[in-house]
Motif scaffolding. Sequence first.
Motif: not given
Length: 518
Positions: A45-52, A233-235
């Motif tokens: 699981v990759v969590t960014q500050g923003e989703f695509a 991927f999530r945000g």
Amino acid sequence: MQGANYSLDRRALLRRTGAATSIAGLAAIAGCIDDSNGDGDDEFVVTQGEFASTVDPNNHNDSPTYNVLDQVYEPLWNITHEGELEERIVTEWDHPDDNTMELTIRDDVVFHDGEEMTASDVAYTINRAVDEEVGITSEQADRYPGVTGAEAEDETTVLVEHESVPSIVEFNVATVATVVSEEWMEDREQPENEELNGTGPYQVEDYTPGEEIILTTFDDYWGDVPDIGRVRFRGADQASTRVSELETGESDLIVNVPPSDVATFDNVDDAEIREVTSLRNIFLVMPNDDEPFDSQEFRQAMNYAVDVDAIITNVLDGFGEPSTQPVPEGIFGYNEDLDPYPHDLDEAESLVEDSGYAGAEITLESPEGRYLNDTEVAETAAQQINELDNVDCNFQITDFESLTESSLDADPSTSPDFFLIGWGNPTYDADYGLAPWFVEGQAAYNFVDEDIEEKILESQQTADPDEREELLQEINADLYEAAPWVYLHREESIYGIRSDVDWDPRADESIFLDEMGR
């Protein structure tokens, strides 16, 4: 605000006129299971500050979206950690004349729907971004400086027509041209924002717009199968949420760990911090189409009013270096002779008086969760400006998608009057830090200066590397004086990641899962 290490003074009760954005994609997901057996069956699981922001790979220009879509739609070239081009889909490239780049592409690449990729698809991808009659009004158009079009000469040869020096064209096309299927894309409403069909090492298993996407390895991929087999991927725009999820095992890789939380990972058994100084500058944009930012004196005053050293020390815990120009150190054309604006409130107040805008009321807008401690940085800058006796500065949080929609549409009049944003430079050339912002018609165009624009266009036609470097350095010096931005700092990329993952962060902030091992 999570991660803030500063206190506000007598005038720091800023009038907050915006609301924080909501966290995107906080679905309750059980377990990022250890994949030490190497079978690739467990979820990463990759969590960014923003989703695509979209699933159309030719219709965006933001790093969180690139990081999601570049797993599915692969670039033409690889760019190494050292900023060198190496073959990928493109195996050879040449310049038969001053205005043509010839690409030779692989003949064993297939799309996820099973159709073969041809030179026609590569040409269509480029034309789709640079020619609105062929494709869409693309935010990526300004990443093709001087490119006028492309055509397939045969099944494996593409000719790219351009009006710029070859090095600019090579690196810009390499960073942005991720191949789509011409036939598949033309059968869909433009731009496409529901389905994905690339040639990359990962294909889509499930996609929930605005929330998350699940990817699995593509069995017919022409290259090596990645070690990590299933990815989500999530945000989450709140840094505290991302940190908590890494600590509890709900995420395996998170971005923008607040500096104040770095030390806590010394006590986490299976996770650690990895960092790299990125090729991204963080700055405050001051479009000069309206008062008071149409005054050079007022814009310079804002640079003197903001104490960048204090922000780096107190808000970023020392993670960062002051910036002096639109491009970071290490980029071709960087001017090493420029010193950061000093913090000088007296000089700032004097310049405000000279500008004729004493008593001005301004509002600084900032995204939340997109950059390292972005809201804390912006709020502190607003508080520092608010210390001036002759300027009142408010602070407002604006969601990142709204901010980019209004500021990256080639029209300064639609942009906020004053806003924080960051700009990375994966091309390793100053042109991408200059042309998009200061040449009319480019997406990020927010500052009108005909002399600077003319010099930028001249630099795109200057073939001699030494002459071109000197001209780019002159442009950066001009922009230091013109002060279109408050120059803040160079971004430090701080990642939290599972300790058993073999991966080195990249200065260009790209996350390529096929570069990871376990």
